[in-house]
Design a protein around this motif. Sequence first.
Motif, PDB file in Angstrom:
ATOM      1  N   ARG A 177       0.766  -0.941   0.171  1.00 11.33           N
ATOM      2  CA  ARG A 177      -0.077  -0.248  -0.066  1.00 11.33           C
ATOM      3  C   ARG A 177       0.696   1.057   0.009  1.00 11.33           C
ATOM      4  O   ARG A 177       0.804   2.505  -0.750  1.00 11.33           O
ATOM      5  N   ILE A 178       1.981   0.766   0.384  1.00  9.43           N
ATOM      6  CA  ILE A 178       2.702   2.077   0.847  1.00  9.43           C
ATOM      7  C   ILE A 178       3.224   2.585  -0.149  1.00  9.43           C
ATOM      8  O   ILE A 178       3.878   3.719  -1.077  1.00  9.43           O
ATOM      9  N   ARG A 179       4.013   1.640  -1.339  1.00 11.56           N
ATOM     10  CA  ARG A 179       4.479   1.692  -2.525  1.00 11.56           C
ATOM     11  C   ARG A 179       3.323   2.279  -3.436  1.00 11.56           C
ATOM     12  O   ARG A 179       3.846   2.456  -4.835  1.00 11.56           O
ATOM     13  N   ASN A 180       1.783   1.471  -3.875  1.00 10.04           N
ATOM     14  CA  ASN A 180       1.268   2.080  -4.292  1.00 10.04           C
ATOM     15  C   ASN A 180       1.075   3.232  -4.189  1.00 10.04           C
ATOM     16  O   ASN A 180       0.845   4.692  -4.894  1.00 10.04           O
ATOM     17  N   ASN A 181       0.886   4.224  -2.449  1.00 10.61           N
ATOM     18  CA  ASN A 181       0.534   5.232  -2.571  1.00 10.61           C
ATOM     19  C   ASN A 181       1.583   6.241  -2.618  1.00 10.61           C
ATOM     20  O   ASN A 181       1.299   7.739  -3.206  1.00 10.61           O
ATOM     21  N   THR A 182       2.883   5.001  -2.743  1.00 10.54           N
ATOM     22  CA  THR A 182       3.770   6.187  -3.042  1.00 10.54           C
ATOM     23  C   THR A 182       3.475   6.766  -4.473  1.00 10.54           C
ATOM     24  O   THR A 182       4.289   8.048  -4.832  1.00 10.54           O
ATOM     25  N   ALA A 183       3.857   5.882  -4.856  1.00  7.92           N
ATOM     26  CA  ALA A 183       3.606   5.292  -6.591  1.00  7.92           C
ATOM     27  C   ALA A 183       2.260   6.965  -6.989  1.00  7.92           C
ATOM     28  O   ALA A 183       2.938   7.910  -7.732  1.00  7.92           O
ATOM     29  N   LEU A 184       1.529   6.670  -5.970  1.00 11.42           N
ATOM     30  CA  LEU A 184       0.816   8.024  -6.254  1.00 11.42           C
ATOM     31  C   LEU A 184       0.636   9.754  -6.268  1.00 11.42           C
ATOM     32  O   LEU A 184       0.737  10.255  -6.920  1.00 11.42           O
TER      33      LEU A 184
END
Length: 683
Positions: free
Chosen positions: A175-182
């Motif tokens: 989730r952190i990686r996905n949120n970081t991508a966003l």
Amino acid sequence: MQLLWIELNNIRSYTKERIDFPEGSLLLSGDIGSGKSTILLAIEFSIFGVMRSHLSGNALLRHGCNQGSVELAFKIENKEIIIKRTLKRTATGIKQTAGHLILNNTKLDATPLELKAKTLQLLGYPDELVSKNKSLIFRYTVYTPQEEMLQILLESEDERLDTLRRVFGLDKYKRIRNNTALYLKELRQKRAILESKLEDEQEIKTKLKNAQQQEEELKQSNIQTKETLQNIQQQLTKLKQSLKELEKQEQDIQKARLEKETLIGTQKTLEKETILLNEETLQLNEFLAKHKITEQLTSPEQELTAIKEKIKNLNEKQRSIQEKTAFFTSKKETADNIKNKLLNIDNCPTCQQTISQQHKDHICTKQDETLQKIQNNMEKLTQANTQITTLLKNLEERESTAQTNLKTYLQKKTLQQEVKNKEKRKPEIEKRKTEIQEQTKTLQEKLSQIEKQLTQSETLITTIQQTKQEEQTHSQKEKTLLIKTTEQKERIDSLEKEIKETQEKHKKIQKHKKQFQTLTELEEWLQKLFINLLYIIEKQVLLKIHSEFDQLFQNWFSILMEDSLLSVRLDDSFSPHIIQNTHETSFLHLSGGERTSIALAYRLALNKVINDFVSTIQTKDLLILDEPTDGFSSEQLDKMRELLDELNAHQIILVSHETKIESFVDNLLHVVKDGHESKVLPT
């Protein structure tokens, strides 16, 4: 956590049933479909409530019933807790209604969600599970339904890894990686916006420099204008002061003119007064020459006063005589009346006796004597009155003569006084003439001085006119300079405002520039370091979990399949890697008992790893196994005794229809079904 008892009311095939859970191992024995798994679902429902597709109200509430409930008692750290959840059939479906939780004999009424939150807190489960529809920790540590035993093994590698990430809470890294991508996408958008804002930087710098240069030039010009204005104002102040003094001199001249007119008027008055005094002197001399005092006057006032006093006394005597005459006249009339009445009556009016003639004569004689005396007195009074009248006439003549003499005396006395006054007036006139001469001399001197002062008036008027003209010129210059300084000030203020606004824009650009640099650095850090760091952390955690998981998986499998030619291990995706006779084989190619053994070993290993990894959970001493021996041979069933001993759990609940297992457990309950109703029979 230790389960104590559970009570089911109108739950699936149970109408009303209470089951007690002792310590140690407990087997729920019974035929397939007798209602064993319902007890396990009721335990899960009491803890988590309805969980949509996993545990719905329709699947729990007994058919034909409008209301049902589950009440579960358990113990955590010597604290007894009772949870009650209820189901109610409504027009729109079966709904959970409010229940309660009893802790330390304190009852707490709560909504289903509040009950779930409080229960998860007591069990030490993560708070985020409150909003989840499925508790993977409970499913993979305490109770896994029979149909889900093999599910995790049959999932794809990605699905299995995602499931394990959620179980161990490692999905947060994804989730952190996905949120970081966003967030990186948002950062790039912000950078693009900031970059567009930085395009005007050079233009704003040039504008700011030009405005500051104009401001400096205007300030210098304004200083010069103010200095000129100050000089003009100083000169104007001096001119006004000079004009004030000149106007004061002009006022003095006006006063001098008025004073001159006053002095001339005074001079004329004195001249007229001198003429009048000369005329008065001639008249005085003529009067004094005509009237000289030659005799000594004697006042007749004393004689006149004595005469008036005598007249007064005689008048008083005459009034006294008149009063006496009136008195005797009255007495005479009274005596005549008495005599006449007596002669005309015969009887006494008082006693009514007859009056004799002798008595009448006696009284008449007596009255005649009285009348004679009265007559004598009246004659004397008449003589005295005649004498007084004669004296009064003589005195009145003397009084008239005395009054005439007094009038003459007063006239002469007045004339003598007038002569004295005029004689006294002569030196006063001479004195006044002398004073007039002195005053006239003083007036002449003052008039001479005023004339000298008035000769300067024309020059003063010319000077005043010139000074006023000069003052007007300087006032006009002052007005022009004031307007100029005001315009310059307004222009300076406008430039200052423009500079301030431009500086603010420049500051914003610098701020944007700094933000742009910060965002660039942050983007680079997130892209190159942070995301890679997350991968490394997740990988390290998974490696640690994998190491323990793999060891436990092999140990449990070796217990269940001790003499088997099969060996197992976990690959990097946590999938079972199966070797049979030195050859790799597929999980689906194994027998039913072998697949169940691998699934059970995987399940028990996962249970231990989760309990070790999530240190806060309070369900470590509780294990529920639903049909764990499906497809086991008789030899494999014998291995269950060793497995149960190895587990060494405080409380184990098994559900099985295998009668052989009954001898492996500490406690046994038989579940039977009579028609459509299940019952639990103690052994």
